[in-house]
Scaffold this motif. Sequence first.
Motif, mmCIF file in Angstrom:
data_model
loop_
_atom_site.group_PDB
_atom_site.id
_atom_site.type_symbol
_atom_site.label_atom_id
_atom_site.label_comp_id
_atom_site.label_asym_id
_atom_site.label_seq_id
_atom_site.Cartn_x
_atom_site.Cartn_y
_atom_site.Cartn_z
ATOM 1 N N UNK A 1 0.812 -1.201 0.000
ATOM 2 C CA UNK A 1 0.000 0.000 0.000
ATOM 3 C C UNK A 1 0.852 1.260 0.000
ATOM 4 N N UNK A 2 0.352 2.274 -0.685
ATOM 5 C CA UNK A 2 0.961 3.586 -0.641
ATOM 6 C C UNK A 2 0.058 4.550 0.096
ATOM 7 N N UNK A 3 -0.016 5.759 -0.393
ATOM 8 C CA UNK A 3 -0.806 6.793 0.252
ATOM 9 C C UNK A 3 -2.304 6.572 0.054
ATOM 10 N N UNK A 4 -3.092 7.092 1.003
ATOM 11 C CA UNK A 4 -4.544 7.124 0.836
ATOM 12 C C UNK A 4 -4.874 8.348 -0.011
ATOM 13 N N UNK A 5 -5.439 8.128 -1.187
ATOM 14 C CA UNK A 5 -5.738 9.212 -2.106
ATOM 15 C C UNK A 5 -7.240 9.463 -2.172
ATOM 16 N N UNK A 6 -7.592 10.730 -2.395
ATOM 17 C CA UNK A 6 -8.995 11.137 -2.489
ATOM 18 C C UNK A 6 -9.243 11.725 -3.871
ATOM 19 N N UNK A 7 -9.944 10.974 -4.705
ATOM 20 C CA UNK A 7 -10.192 11.407 -6.078
ATOM 21 C C UNK A 7 -11.536 12.142 -6.161
ATOM 22 N N UNK A 8 -11.544 13.204 -6.983
ATOM 23 C CA UNK A 8 -12.769 13.966 -7.179
ATOM 24 C C UNK A 8 -12.725 14.667 -8.535
ATOM 25 N N UNK A 9 -13.895 14.984 -9.052
ATOM 26 C CA UNK A 9 -13.980 15.794 -10.263
ATOM 27 C C UNK A 9 -13.478 17.189 -9.928
ATOM 28 N N UNK A 10 -12.484 17.659 -10.671
ATOM 29 C CA UNK A 10 -11.887 18.943 -10.334
ATOM 30 C C UNK A 10 -11.230 19.578 -11.549
ATOM 31 N N UNK A 11 -10.945 20.867 -11.418
ATOM 32 C CA UNK A 11 -10.173 21.585 -12.430
ATOM 33 C C UNK A 11 -8.719 21.576 -11.986
ATOM 34 N N UNK B 1 1.660 9.213 -10.058
ATOM 35 C CA UNK B 1 1.513 8.943 -11.490
ATOM 36 C C UNK B 1 0.830 7.607 -11.728
ATOM 37 N N UNK B 2 1.282 6.571 -11.026
ATOM 38 C CA UNK B 2 0.708 5.239 -11.205
ATOM 39 C C UNK B 2 -0.754 5.207 -10.773
ATOM 40 N N UNK B 3 -1.070 5.901 -9.671
ATOM 41 C CA UNK B 3 -2.446 5.914 -9.177
ATOM 42 C C UNK B 3 -3.396 6.590 -10.150
ATOM 43 N N UNK B 4 -2.881 7.476 -10.989
ATOM 44 C CA UNK B 4 -3.686 8.136 -12.007
ATOM 45 C C UNK B 4 -3.566 7.431 -13.365
ATOM 46 N N UNK B 5 -3.079 6.194 -13.364
ATOM 47 C CA UNK B 5 -2.982 5.416 -14.590
ATOM 48 C C UNK B 5 -1.898 5.872 -15.534
ATOM 49 N N UNK B 6 -0.957 6.694 -15.044
ATOM 50 C CA UNK B 6 0.067 7.264 -15.904
ATOM 51 C C UNK B 6 1.449 6.736 -15.629
ATOM 52 N N UNK B 7 2.441 7.515 -16.002
ATOM 53 C CA UNK B 7 3.824 7.118 -15.793
ATOM 54 C C UNK B 7 4.698 8.361 -15.676
ATOM 55 N N UNK B 8 5.985 8.136 -15.441
ATOM 56 C CA UNK B 8 6.945 9.221 -15.315
ATOM 57 C C UNK B 8 8.173 8.881 -16.149
ATOM 58 N N UNK C 1 -14.560 8.993 -8.560
ATOM 59 C CA UNK C 1 -14.474 9.777 -7.320
ATOM 60 C C UNK C 1 -14.559 8.882 -6.086
ATOM 61 N N UNK C 2 -13.766 9.199 -5.088
ATOM 62 C CA UNK C 2 -13.750 8.423 -3.849
ATOM 63 C C UNK C 2 -12.340 8.231 -3.339
ATOM 64 N N UNK C 3 -12.222 7.567 -2.203
ATOM 65 C CA UNK C 3 -10.919 7.347 -1.580
ATOM 66 C C UNK C 3 -10.441 5.920 -1.822
ATOM 67 N N UNK C 4 -9.146 5.765 -2.051
ATOM 68 C CA UNK C 4 -8.543 4.434 -2.142
ATOM 69 C C UNK C 4 -7.043 4.542 -1.918
ATOM 70 N N UNK C 5 -6.466 3.436 -1.508
ATOM 71 C CA UNK C 5 -5.025 3.377 -1.302
ATOM 72 C C UNK C 5 -4.315 3.186 -2.640
ATOM 73 N N UNK C 6 -3.280 3.967 -2.846
ATOM 74 C CA UNK C 6 -2.440 3.753 -4.023
ATOM 75 C C UNK C 6 -1.576 2.530 -3.794
ATOM 76 N N UNK C 7 -1.233 1.851 -4.888
ATOM 77 C CA UNK C 7 -0.343 0.704 -4.795
ATOM 78 C C UNK C 7 1.102 1.157 -4.895
ATOM 79 N N UNK C 8 1.967 0.436 -4.210
ATOM 80 C CA UNK C 8 3.388 0.704 -4.353
ATOM 81 C C UNK C 8 3.880 0.139 -5.675
#
Length: 388
Positions: free
Chosen positions: A210-220, A338-345, A368-375
């Motif tokens: 597990x990584x950080x607890x992230x809170x996703x929401x619709x945002x600008x 980056x990984x939690x948002x389906x991306x990369x670096x 939208x919602x909270x979930x743990x990011x994966x390492x």
Amino acid sequence: MNKTAEILRNSVPEIMNTWKREVINEVPAAQEAGTMALFDHLPNIITDIADLLDRHSNLSDIKEDENYKEIIVNSKHHGRHRASSESYTVEQVVQEYIIFHRTLSEFINERDAYDQQISDLVKYVIETSILESVGTFSKSIQEMQEKLIGTLAHDIRNPLAAARLSLQMIQEDKDGSWTERALNAATRSVNHALDLIEGLMNGITVKAGEGLLLSFEETDLKHNIDLVFNESKDLYTHDLVLKCEAKAIHGVFDSTAVRRMIDNLIGNAIKYGDSNQEVTLTIQDDDDSVQISVHNHGNPIPEDQQEKIFDFMNTSIEDQDTPAKSWGMGLTLVQIVADAHGGDIKLTSSVDHGTTFEVTLLKHVNKPGKRRAKLIYDAHEIVDEHIQ
């Protein structure tokens, strides 16, 4: 014991596939792992046991054997890998080894190649493997917590420093022309710090994988990019440039995490870049993704360190005073976000073109919602030639 050694050496795929069926049936966390990640370095332990059986008839003289030492190394690697794999517990790591011991013993016994000496050696090796693997598993979980909490604690400094600077401006503002602007800036920075403190508390409960607890929401996201950029301009004396044509960037993001990510990249670019040249934050808005890149001039990151700084669990640079170590703390966060948002670096760094970190985030990969990011764990090197 040569007969037994030869049986083991020629039967690694069969043994491992038998073990795999049993483990998937009995160990919950194993059900989510692919074959490559599940096997890890266990096939190597089988061949090392076979080599030990070829050379030793008792336990008293195996401790200095290179294969025995290699078993210890592989067991530690296994524990570290399981700490980076989601949902594993100490009990499940032990259970995997118990099944491994049972599978080996039954396989040898069915082929009439089992006696007390072989039983004692296999039992001793597996018990050693359990101790080493569990010890490293526990240490790795603690290391994850320390790194995640360390990055959070470090990141809290910037908004608090920006808030203090704004309050100082208010104190020195004799005619009141700067008071409202500085007060708004101080309020934003304090709110940002409070968000980070919440993340600090959540980081204490990290479990395997597990990584950080992230809170996703619709945002600008553009609004948040402007916030962190303006805060950085207030905080640093370097010349900062923002290149972004988009007026708004809508999607499902963790705004606080993305702000921290950009803040880390800007901070490192300033720390290691040429102070006489600008640091550039470039935003490219596409239909389904957004690219965020930070570029600085100055000494490049050495090529032999460029891959290491992306490895969250890398310990080879822990005791070295190198740029890779300092960059790595911030990149722990950057890669997780980056990984939690389906991306990369991606990293490019050279004397002629400077250093650029480019992060891609997908706009709608999350709900939208909270979930743990994966390492992130680089498992590409763990496939043994016997399993391919």
